[in-house]
Design a protein around this motif. Structure first.
Motif, PDB file in Angstrom:
ATOM      1  N   GLY A 169      -9.913 -28.197  45.725  1.00  0.00           N
ATOM      2  CA  GLY A 169      -9.581 -27.397  46.892  1.00  0.00           C
ATOM      3  C   GLY A 169     -10.612 -26.323  47.154  1.00  0.00           C
ATOM      4  N   GLU A 170     -11.071 -25.686  46.096  1.00  0.00           N
ATOM      5  CA  GLU A 170     -12.097 -24.652  46.225  1.00  0.00           C
ATOM      6  C   GLU A 170     -13.391 -25.261  46.773  1.00  0.00           C
ATOM      7  N   TYR A 171     -13.743 -26.427  46.266  1.00  0.00           N
ATOM      8  CA  TYR A 171     -14.976 -27.099  46.698  1.00  0.00           C
ATOM      9  C   TYR A 171     -14.897 -27.497  48.174  1.00  0.00           C
ATOM     10  N   VAL A 172     -13.760 -28.081  48.561  1.00  0.00           N
ATOM     11  CA  VAL A 172     -13.575 -28.498  49.957  1.00  0.00           C
ATOM     12  C   VAL A 172     -13.590 -27.287  50.879  1.00  0.00           C
ATOM     13  N   GLY A 173     -12.962 -26.191  50.435  1.00  0.00           N
ATOM     14  CA  GLY A 173     -12.941 -24.981  51.239  1.00  0.00           C
ATOM     15  C   GLY A 173     -14.343 -24.457  51.527  1.00  0.00           C
ATOM     16  N   ARG A 174     -15.188 -24.512  50.523  1.00  0.00           N
ATOM     17  CA  ARG A 174     -16.564 -24.027  50.726  1.00  0.00           C
ATOM     18  C   ARG A 174     -17.357 -24.960  51.627  1.00  0.00           C
ATOM     19  N   LEU A 175     -17.072 -26.253  51.532  1.00  0.00           N
ATOM     20  CA  LEU A 175     -17.760 -27.215  52.399  1.00  0.00           C
ATOM     21  C   LEU A 175     -17.350 -27.055  53.859  1.00  0.00           C
ATOM     22  N   THR A 176     -16.048 -26.835  54.082  1.00  0.00           N
ATOM     23  CA  THR A 176     -15.526 -26.764  55.452  1.00  0.00           C
ATOM     24  C   THR A 176     -15.558 -25.357  56.030  1.00  0.00           C
ATOM     25  N   GLY A 177     -15.709 -24.359  55.156  1.00  0.00           N
ATOM     26  CA  GLY A 177     -15.691 -22.983  55.626  1.00  0.00           C
ATOM     27  C   GLY A 177     -14.301 -22.477  55.938  1.00  0.00           C
ATOM     28  N   LYS A 178     -13.277 -23.165  55.433  1.00  0.00           N
ATOM     29  CA  LYS A 178     -11.895 -22.774  55.688  1.00  0.00           C
ATOM     30  C   LYS A 178     -11.214 -22.347  54.381  1.00  0.00           C
ATOM     31  N   VAL A 179     -10.540 -21.198  54.434  1.00  0.00           N
ATOM     32  CA  VAL A 179      -9.843 -20.704  53.253  1.00  0.00           C
ATOM     33  C   VAL A 179      -8.653 -21.605  52.958  1.00  0.00           C
ATOM     34  N   THR A 180      -8.522 -22.043  51.712  1.00  0.00           N
ATOM     35  CA  THR A 180      -7.413 -22.884  51.306  1.00  0.00           C
ATOM     36  C   THR A 180      -6.554 -22.179  50.263  1.00  0.00           C
ATOM     37  N   ALA A 181      -5.258 -22.491  50.271  1.00  0.00           N
ATOM     38  CA  ALA A 181      -4.356 -21.893  49.276  1.00  0.00           C
ATOM     39  C   ALA A 181      -4.598 -22.483  47.895  1.00  0.00           C
ATOM     40  N   LEU A 182      -5.213 -23.670  47.840  1.00  0.00           N
ATOM     41  CA  LEU A 182      -5.475 -24.338  46.558  1.00  0.00           C
ATOM     42  C   LEU A 182      -6.862 -23.959  46.077  1.00  0.00           C
ATOM     43  N   ASN A 183      -6.954 -22.815  45.388  1.00  0.00           N
ATOM     44  CA  ASN A 183      -8.243 -22.300  44.952  1.00  0.00           C
ATOM     45  C   ASN A 183      -8.141 -21.811  43.507  1.00  0.00           C
ATOM     46  N   ASN A 184      -9.238 -21.284  42.986  1.00  0.00           N
ATOM     47  CA  ASN A 184      -9.269 -20.863  41.583  1.00  0.00           C
ATOM     48  C   ASN A 184      -8.273 -19.734  41.293  1.00  0.00           C
TER      49      ASN A 184
END
Length: 336
Positions: free
Chosen positions: A274-289
């Protein structure tokens, strides 16, 4: 003045300030929604917390008796953004207040139980106390703790007037929920879609506090808070990890569901992705570190006796009633 006034907790503080007859200033970002700030008595002010000099200019012709600092972020794409907003933003605001507000009676800082991290995790779990060493395990918790530590080291305020300490009081609520809240709302949305997700097989003791009880503590801190004190806030009860889900399901009419309890290692994989996808898309995700460390933490007990004893704080809304009110609001406003 309330910073973060357009947010979940901030908007409730604004409403209570108006109810009490305060001349109320709601500090927001220029991009903030003011959907919950429609009362014509509210004075809106756009503050730039990233610039101390701009803040001084924006505040120089205003005088406040009380400032409640509820602005901050709980989710960010980049770790450094937590510190830029939560830590540095607080420093900028306080320095600007010290330079411009000569009659300030109280500065209430909304911190978090998360500043303590995963401590007292040996069973049976014990309440986390103010005297315990803070060991935050999230970037959010670390950024809040740094702001707290900075406040505790401030020089004398109003030195030309004999000098006194900057009149700050810190509130450390546990998980805050209620109408307008979006993170716990995601759990309700998931349960309505017939899925409940939990993590870890070891007992987890969880605490909650309803938003109006946090607001109660804010005004008690303004009236009775002792400069430099830090108060934990909860509803005074301890719950198991499944209790919140069970109550939500009840208020939704007991839809059929699948309850999935995943091992910690699976959560680590999910949040890493989730953290990786968030950085790729530029969108904050609840599934992070940060979410990984929060969900794996087993002990969320905290000692609210100092708040009871010194402020007169007494929680009014227990979890069952709070969930009932929250779900009713989500339904009424077409969130569910």
């Amino acid at each position: 003045m309330i910073t973060g006034a357009s947010g979940f907790i901030g908007s409730f503080i604004v409403e209570e300030a108006l109810r009490r007859g305060f001349e109320t200033w709601a500090a927001v970002r220029k991009s903030s929604s003011t959907a919950f700030l429609q009362d014509e008595r509210i004075h809106l002010i756009a503050l730039n917390l990233s610039s101390e000099e701009q803040l001084k200019e924006q505040l120089k012709d205003l005088q406040f008796d009380y400032v409640v600092h509820a602005a901050g972020v709980t989710k960010c794409l980049k770790k450094e953004d937590f510190f830029r907003i939560n830590t540095e933003g607080t420093k900028h605001l306080v320095r600007a207040l010290m330079a411009t507000q000569h009659n300030l009676q109280r500065f209430v800082y909304i911190s978090s139980l998360s500043i303590m991290g995963a401590i007292r995790e040996e069973q049976p779990y014990q309440e986390i106390r103010e005297s315990d060493e803070a060991k935050p395990n999230t970037a959010y918790g670390k950024s809040k703790l740094e702001a707290e530590q900075w406040l505790s080291q401030l020089p004398l305020y109003l030195e030309g007037d004999g000098g006194r300490l900057f009149p700050y009081v810190i509130l450390r609520p546990t998980g805050v929920y209620g109408p307008r809240e979006r993170d716990y709302f995601m759990m309700a949305k998931s349960i309505k879609a017939h899925t409940d997700f939990a993590v870890g097989f070891k007992q987890q003791d969880i605490t909650f506090v309803y938003v109006t009880d946090v607001v109660q503590a804010v005004f008690l801190a303004c009236e009775k808070g002792v400069t430099g004190r830090r108060y934990f806030l909860s509803d005074g009860e301890v719950y198991q990890s499944s209790t919140f889900s069970d109550l939500i399901r009840k208020e939704l009419g007991n839809p059929w569901w699948i309850r999935i309890t995943a091992p910690i290692w699976l959560l680590r994989i999910i949040t890493f992705c989730g953290e990786y996808v968030g950085r790729l898309t530029g969108k904050v995700t609840a599934l992070n570190n940060d979410k990984y460390n929060i969900m794996r933490q087993r002990n969320w007990r905290c000692d609210i006796e100092p708040a009871r004893r010194e402020l007169g704080y007494e929680p009014q809304v227990k979890l069952e009633e709070g969930v009932k009110r929250s779900i009713a609001w989500y339904k009424k406003n077409n969130w569910l």
